[in-house]
Design a protein around this motif. Sequence first.
Motif: not given
Length: 618
Positions: A414-422, A470-479
Amino acid sequence: MPIFKILLLPCILSYGMQVFHLFPYHLVSYGFPTKIRKLIGTRYFNKGYAAYAGHLNSSFQTARDSEGHGTHTLSTAAGNFVPGANVLGYGNGTAKGGSPHARAAAYKVCWPPINGSNECFDADILAAFDVAISDGVDVLSVSLGGDPAEFSEDAIAIGSFHAVAKGITVVASAGNSGPSAGTVSNVAPWLITVGASTMDRSFSIYVALGNRKHLKGASLSEKTLPAEKFYPLISAADAKIADQSEEDALLCKPGTLDPTKVKGKILVCLRGENGRVDKGHQALLAGAVGMILANDEDSGNEIIADTHVLPAAHISFTDGEAVFSYLNFTKEPMAFLSNVRTELATKPAPFMASFSSRGPNIIEESILKPDITAPGVSVIAAFTQATGPSDAEYDKRRTPFNTQSGTSMSCPHVSGVVGLLKTLHPDWSPAAIRSAIMTTATTRDNNGEPILDSTNTRATPFADGAGHVQPNRAADPGLIYDLTVNDFLNFLCNRGYSKKNIQLFSDKPYTCPKSFSLADFNYPSITVTNLNDSITVTRRVKNVGSPGTYKIHIRAPPGVTVSVAPSILKFQKLGEEKTFKVTFKLAPTAVLTDYVFGMLTWGDGKHFVRSPLAVRHY
């Protein structure tokens, strides 16, 4: 695209008790610099430890990792692309961390245990947080924790609050004390708390019994038995030394097995208490040619691929019952073990690991924990060459990669996912990033069915939080559901914190509001702990996607009716915020003896913004 920095506080929580280990540095000294794109620094902190232990020799003046856990978690979060990664020849392929282009910093705060338990001291943990914040990290990956404690008495809660106040997202392990309820740790609402689940890759070994029954197990045994050659099969309870108990012998504890009964046979051991690989070592010392390791009931269907020192198969509780039944009703039981093979696209996956700590959150039940689950079983990542893959003194093998299991392993995913979102959304707050990860998670496995717990029953949010990341979906959550530092301070006010206690968290004096309701705390999940008749909670969402109209869909918890007003939210621009109210009513004939669960989803046809619901009758 900016390059961000990750702080790793990589330690481990063991099954049933806290055990902390060391941080990585030998990545470089043992010749693994290509596995981390930028290892920008390592530091160690031991003054708290020294105050308790006394004088420390030079071996304590280092950030080196001598047992591999820190190396493993660091490379999971931020490892570079490395072809040919494998463990003893299995799982061969290209490995990478969650954020392979990140710069990583490592901070060592844990040391060899004193008096059996004292290893990680609050003074050292807080010092590491302070320095990491000063160093300007963007993400903290904290595979570290202990028993849940009040926030004002929890160094991780205090240190992470100051990090979040500086815009740093903090990700932490949920703990490895499952499947018992109320065991989840790192429960502060400003943390992202991660449970552990499986992935769709397995290292499989097959057990064939003399009654033609075939069972699928897990293993990373380097040694193999001759193809389809049957060997005598014996329960470890029947192989005990005369003065030992059957219970200890069945667990294959040291000094309990009689070599005259074991030699040349496949030994059946029961999981629990002592280490899985050490059970195999005891079997090998007693002369066994192989081992079948059967789960106890609490471990259920969770099987783990370990680097056993003899041919061995770890099987589920149900399959273990079949083996013991065969042993009990067969005069001359026989079995053979196949070779290990790597299997992809296994089903069902994911399902929850039995060791993953469970809710409810015993410190503050109104905050549902864990928040999310991620892969944490048989994870391949970089490893030290200072010890063997089993971390046992007798294990002389060395491998640059290893599999490990635990919420320590799911946390850096999850830390890696956070980095991508950041990187994608540098303006998002830590709470916004958590919301994006939680509301886009899946509660379905690769069969399209609800994610299962290790008991083969449907996993509840107390096991998997909002679901599997789901990393790809987290990139565009909508709300997103956002929270500010003041919201977190108000949360502490609601818990009755004095000005003195709040100063542990706030850099400046803070005046508590005259009224604040936890029912309106803008968390992405909703927990109602005292439903007697009717309760209404308020939430606020911000549009971070394209304009759209969102409609509500409700899966109400059994025995509870749920209504949302308004039931339609129309967003015309980016950043627009809207508030809605959720009313829970106890059905007239309902009798709730425990928590019940449901789901609230806002959807615009493209985005599906899900919030788990947990409700208990007062």
